[in-house]
Design a protein around this motif. Structure first.
Motif, PDB file in Angstrom:
ATOM      1  N   SER A 153      -2.169   2.997   7.601  1.00 44.95           N
ATOM      2  CA  SER A 153      -1.279   3.924   6.900  1.00 44.95           C
ATOM      3  C   SER A 153      -1.493   5.358   7.368  1.00 44.95           C
ATOM      4  O   SER A 153      -0.533   6.140   7.487  1.00 44.95           O
ATOM      5  N   LEU A 154      -2.741   5.717   7.639  1.00 43.38           N
ATOM      6  CA  LEU A 154      -3.031   7.050   8.180  1.00 43.38           C
ATOM      7  C   LEU A 154      -2.367   7.219   9.543  1.00 43.38           C
ATOM      8  O   LEU A 154      -1.800   8.285   9.832  1.00 43.38           O
ATOM      9  N   MET A 155      -2.418   6.202  10.381  1.00 45.84           N
ATOM     10  CA  MET A 155      -1.740   6.265  11.670  1.00 45.84           C
ATOM     11  C   MET A 155      -0.238   6.480  11.488  1.00 45.84           C
ATOM     12  O   MET A 155       0.372   7.319  12.164  1.00 45.84           O
ATOM     13  N   TRP A 156       0.355   5.745  10.549  1.00 41.42           N
ATOM     14  CA  TRP A 156       1.785   5.904  10.278  1.00 41.42           C
ATOM     15  C   TRP A 156       2.094   7.323   9.811  1.00 41.42           C
ATOM     16  O   TRP A 156       3.083   7.943  10.223  1.00 41.42           O
ATOM     17  N   ASP A 206     -11.320   0.745   5.454  1.00 41.65           N
ATOM     18  CA  ASP A 206     -10.273  -0.094   4.896  1.00 41.65           C
ATOM     19  C   ASP A 206      -9.092  -0.165   5.857  1.00 41.65           C
ATOM     20  O   ASP A 206      -8.502   0.855   6.228  1.00 41.65           O
ATOM     21  N   ALA A 207      -8.735  -1.384   6.272  1.00 41.55           N
ATOM     22  CA  ALA A 207      -7.748  -1.554   7.339  1.00 41.55           C
ATOM     23  C   ALA A 207      -6.374  -1.010   6.965  1.00 41.55           C
ATOM     24  O   ALA A 207      -5.733  -0.313   7.767  1.00 41.55           O
ATOM     25  N   ILE A 216       0.974  -6.961   4.066  1.00 39.23           N
ATOM     26  CA  ILE A 216       0.964  -5.736   3.269  1.00 39.23           C
ATOM     27  C   ILE A 216       2.089  -4.834   3.767  1.00 39.23           C
ATOM     28  O   ILE A 216       2.169  -4.547   4.955  1.00 39.23           O
ATOM     29  N   GLU A 217       2.954  -4.418   2.849  1.00 36.14           N
ATOM     30  CA  GLU A 217       4.016  -3.480   3.204  1.00 36.14           C
ATOM     31  C   GLU A 217       3.546  -2.055   2.925  1.00 36.14           C
ATOM     32  O   GLU A 217       2.979  -1.776   1.869  1.00 36.14           O
ATOM     33  N   ILE A 218       3.795  -1.175   3.884  1.00 37.07           N
ATOM     34  CA  ILE A 218       3.403   0.232   3.763  1.00 37.07           C
ATOM     35  C   ILE A 218       4.586   1.027   3.225  1.00 37.07           C
ATOM     36  O   ILE A 218       5.675   1.024   3.815  1.00 37.07           O
ATOM     37  N   VAL A 221       0.871  -1.170   0.000  1.00 39.34           N
ATOM     38  CA  VAL A 221       0.000   0.000   0.000  1.00 39.34           C
ATOM     39  C   VAL A 221       0.906   1.217   0.000  1.00 39.34           C
ATOM     40  O   VAL A 221       1.964   1.214   0.628  1.00 39.34           O
ATOM     41  N   VAL A 222       0.513   2.231  -0.755  1.00 39.08           N
ATOM     42  CA  VAL A 222       1.349   3.424  -0.937  1.00 39.08           C
ATOM     43  C   VAL A 222       0.636   4.648  -0.382  1.00 39.08           C
ATOM     44  O   VAL A 222      -0.549   4.861  -0.657  1.00 39.08           O
TER      45      VAL A 222
END
Length: 208
Positions: free
Chosen positions: A182-185, A176-177, A134-136, A60-61
């Motif tokens: 990703s938003l937290m990151w 969407d998990a 899934i890699e962020i 995920v990007v």
């Protein structure tokens, strides 16, 4: 990924949790899904069944424009009969480094290319029934070009402020998990709590 027949920690403090496969079966092989049904031996010696989906992994990007806005997508997810808001993402091809997958998916789905990339973390989004991870990845220095969507892939690209995305999450409208994590990151990085190692796109070699 640890071999399920010889799991890391089996002889150590986690040995009382480890399950070992005694029989492996393939239940379904479709164009996308590879479903297995194993018999496992529990630490107390009893047997149990485990059904799960084999998956090669995905990325995920988090694409960040120069003005701080984020590039997201709206896509219909058939199993849910619902359009979801998500960061760009996709499955890793055989022998494809995850960095190259991230660059490819971003360009194909949104048309954006990035000059800088950073790897954030790996998450297991369905550990109870899938090997999928899934890699962020984060991307910045974006320029817009042509999209190259796969056949049958229908995606609307949208640009959003972080605050807009957070408001959707707070109201339970962002479900969407991978996008929530990703938003937290993103928030942890922007607040200086978590670090990202930004590198030029060409610096990400085949090892990642």
């Amino acid at each position: 990924m640890a071999d399920r027949d010889s799991p890391a920690g089996a002889a150590g403090e986690e040995g009382h949790l480890i399950e070992v496969a005694t029989e492996r079966r393939q239940l379904l092989r479709g164009n996308f899904l590879d479903v297995r049904g194993d018999i496992v031996r529990l630490p107390d010696g009893d047997l149990a069944s485990r059904e799960y989906v084999m998956h090669p992994g995905a990325v995920v990007v988090v694409p960040i424009l120069d003005d701080g806005r984020l590039v997201l997508e709206r896509q219909y997810r058939y199993p849910l009969s619902q359009v979801l808001l998500e960061f760009p993402a996709g499955k890793i091809d055989p022998d494809e480094p995850s960095s190259r997958c991230a660059m490819r998916e971003l360009a194909e789905e949104t048309g954006y290319r990035a000059t800088e990339w950073a790897f954030a973390a790996r998450l297991h989004n369905a550990a109870a029934y899938s090997t999928e991870f899934i890699e962020i990845w984060f991307a910045r220095g974006l320029t817009l070009g042509e999209r190259q969507l796969d056949h049958g892939e229908l995606i609307d690209v949208c640009l959003m402020e972080e605050a807009e995305l957070e408001a959707l999450a707070s109201r339970g409208e962002l479900t969407d998990a991978k996008t929530l994590i990703s938003l937290m990151w993103l928030q942890k990085w922007r607040s200086g709590v978590w670090a990202l190692d930004w590198r030029p796109a060409e610096a990400w070699g085949p090892s990642r």
